[in-house]
Write a protein that holds these residues in place. Sequence first.
Motif, short mmCIF file in Angstrom:
data_model
loop_
_atom_site.label_atom_id
_atom_site.label_comp_id
_atom_site.label_asym_id
_atom_site.label_seq_id
_atom_site.Cartn_x
_atom_site.Cartn_y
_atom_site.Cartn_z
N LYS A 73 0.84 -1.21 0.00
CA LYS A 73 0.00 0.00 0.00
C LYS A 73 0.87 1.25 0.00
O LYS A 73 0.58 2.22 -0.70
CB LYS A 73 -0.93 -0.01 1.21
N LYS A 74 1.93 1.27 0.82
CA LYS A 74 2.81 2.44 0.88
C LYS A 74 3.48 2.70 -0.46
O LYS A 74 3.78 3.84 -0.81
CB LYS A 74 3.88 2.24 1.96
N LEU A 75 3.73 1.62 -1.23
CA LEU A 75 4.41 1.75 -2.52
C LEU A 75 3.43 1.97 -3.66
O LEU A 75 3.83 2.05 -4.82
CB LEU A 75 5.24 0.49 -2.78
N GLY A 76 2.12 2.06 -3.35
CA GLY A 76 1.13 2.35 -4.38
C GLY A 76 0.63 1.14 -5.14
O GLY A 76 0.03 1.29 -6.20
N GLY A 77 0.87 -0.08 -4.64
CA GLY A 77 0.41 -1.29 -5.30
C GLY A 77 -0.97 -1.72 -4.84
O GLY A 77 -1.59 -1.10 -3.97
N ARG A 78 -1.47 -2.82 -5.42
CA ARG A 78 -2.79 -3.35 -5.09
C ARG A 78 -2.66 -4.53 -4.15
O ARG A 78 -1.73 -5.34 -4.26
CB ARG A 78 -3.52 -3.78 -6.36
N VAL A 79 -3.60 -4.65 -3.20
CA VAL A 79 -3.52 -5.69 -2.16
C VAL A 79 -4.74 -6.59 -2.16
O VAL A 79 -4.97 -7.30 -1.19
CB VAL A 79 -3.32 -5.04 -0.77
N ARG A 130 11.89 -0.45 -6.82
CA ARG A 130 12.74 0.02 -7.92
C ARG A 130 12.02 1.11 -8.72
O ARG A 130 12.61 2.14 -9.07
CB ARG A 130 13.11 -1.15 -8.84
N GLU A 131 10.72 0.87 -9.00
CA GLU A 131 9.96 1.85 -9.77
C GLU A 131 9.84 3.17 -9.01
O GLU A 131 9.96 4.25 -9.60
CB GLU A 131 8.57 1.29 -10.08
N ASN A 132 9.58 3.11 -7.70
CA ASN A 132 9.46 4.34 -6.91
C ASN A 132 10.78 5.09 -6.83
O ASN A 132 10.80 6.32 -6.83
CB ASN A 132 8.94 4.00 -5.51
N SER A 133 11.90 4.35 -6.75
CA SER A 133 13.21 5.00 -6.73
C SER A 133 13.46 5.75 -8.03
O SER A 133 13.97 6.87 -8.05
CB SER A 133 14.31 3.96 -6.49
N PHE A 134 13.06 5.10 -9.14
CA PHE A 134 13.23 5.74 -10.45
C PHE A 134 12.38 7.01 -10.55
O PHE A 134 12.85 8.06 -11.01
CB PHE A 134 12.83 4.75 -11.56
N LEU A 135 11.13 6.93 -10.08
CA LEU A 135 10.25 8.09 -10.14
C LEU A 135 10.74 9.22 -9.25
O LEU A 135 10.63 10.40 -9.59
CB LEU A 135 8.82 7.69 -9.74
N LEU A 136 11.28 8.85 -8.08
CA LEU A 136 11.80 9.87 -7.17
C LEU A 136 12.98 10.61 -7.81
O LEU A 136 13.08 11.84 -7.75
CB LEU A 136 12.24 9.21 -5.86
N ARG A 199 1.23 14.23 -15.18
CA ARG A 199 1.74 13.01 -15.81
C ARG A 199 1.11 11.80 -15.14
O ARG A 199 1.16 11.67 -13.92
CB ARG A 199 3.27 12.95 -15.70
N ALA A 200 0.51 10.94 -15.97
CA ALA A 200 -0.12 9.72 -15.47
C ALA A 200 0.86 8.56 -15.58
O ALA A 200 1.58 8.44 -16.57
CB ALA A 200 -1.39 9.40 -16.26
N GLU A 201 0.90 7.73 -14.56
CA GLU A 201 1.80 6.57 -14.58
C GLU A 201 1.03 5.32 -14.14
O GLU A 201 0.01 5.41 -13.47
CB GLU A 201 2.97 6.80 -13.63
N GLY A 202 1.56 4.15 -14.53
CA GLY A 202 0.95 2.89 -14.12
C GLY A 202 -0.47 2.74 -14.64
O GLY A 202 -1.38 2.38 -13.88
N VAL A 203 -0.68 3.04 -15.93
CA VAL A 203 -2.04 2.94 -16.50
C VAL A 203 -2.40 1.47 -16.67
O VAL A 203 -1.78 0.76 -17.46
CB VAL A 203 -2.13 3.68 -17.85
N ASN A 204 -3.39 1.01 -15.92
CA ASN A 204 -3.84 -0.39 -15.99
C ASN A 204 -5.31 -0.44 -16.37
O ASN A 204 -6.10 0.44 -15.99
CB ASN A 204 -3.64 -1.09 -14.65
N VAL A 205 -5.67 -1.48 -17.13
CA VAL A 205 -7.04 -1.64 -17.59
C VAL A 205 -7.54 -3.02 -17.17
O VAL A 205 -6.85 -4.02 -17.36
CB VAL A 205 -7.14 -1.50 -19.13
N TYR A 206 -8.75 -3.07 -16.59
CA TYR A 206 -9.34 -4.32 -16.16
C TYR A 206 -10.76 -4.43 -16.71
O TYR A 206 -11.44 -3.43 -16.91
CB TYR A 206 -9.39 -4.40 -14.63
#
Length: 325
Positions: A73-79, A130-136, A199-206
């Motif tokens: 959750k802290k890293l912005g993922g789905r649980v 890794r993704e969050n480090s890159f974005l930071l 800027r939009a990131e992590g565009v996911n479609v379900y």
Amino acid sequence: MESDTMSSKEKGQQRVIGVLSLLLLIMSVLWVCEHYQIQLFSLGKTEGKFAESASEQLDSISKQLQLRMIQIKKLGGRVSELEVAREQILGDKKELAENPKMNEADFKQKLAYYLRLLGLKDQEIKKLRRENSFLLARNDSLSREAKLLQDGLSNVQKALKDSSETFGVKQRELSERSRILEVRNQELVEKVSVAAALRAEGVNVYAISSRGKEVGIHKSKKIDKIRVIFHLQENPLASKEVKTIYLRIIEPTGQTLSDYSLGSGTLSFKGKELSYTAKQRIFYENNHQSVEFIYARSVPYREGKHEIELYAEGFLIGLGTFEVK
């Protein structure tokens, strides 16, 4: 007389033998009963220990799953998958309490599934970090570039002001210099505007089935709705205010899905009018917030690859794809 005496002795011996045989039989029965009572008690104790150990292991795994949920959750993922697994563990514990003689092989199979899930989520956490480090790092670079642009804009504006107040400069030279400075000023304003764009990131479609169940797009033959979800990056130059996000869904034929009865319309982009599928007004909080669109249509989707485009404030801010088979 002697015959009667012998007969009495034989009868007495038979009684003694009968009594001894009865005692021996009773002792044998008592020994057998005692022996099997001990075995049954031991079996019950073993089963009790298995149930207790299994419950402790499930508790431990549930705690580990909760820790992964907090991290993801802290890293912005789905649980959602972890939440389902924790609910399954509650069901397993209930089943174990009601049936302490659960097959040990079945329990080990459940345990292996939960351990495998923990391993997969550990890999996901590493990827998200890794993704969050890159974005930071990218945001830091953007902030430094924006600061340089702002400083440059201030210097140009100051130069314009100083130039207008300078005496003794020929009118032609002043006009030419002012024109050049105006061009540079406009260029810097445009660069700052671009830097301040969302800027939009992590565009996911379900896909959402007619039963309301969320499934993978590539597995869906009949799609009732689609869910587009993404995050808006933090941007020190972007203002916290109400912003309009436009969604375009482009079919494999190149046509944009649009239905004016469902809220579709047109937007202006680089001097052209583009049809959009849906739009949404949000309050931009500049905190890596999540945004989602739920889009439903009565006509079936075409087979093939669909493109997702997201726009805001005259900029293309994100891209995505999904495929219908």
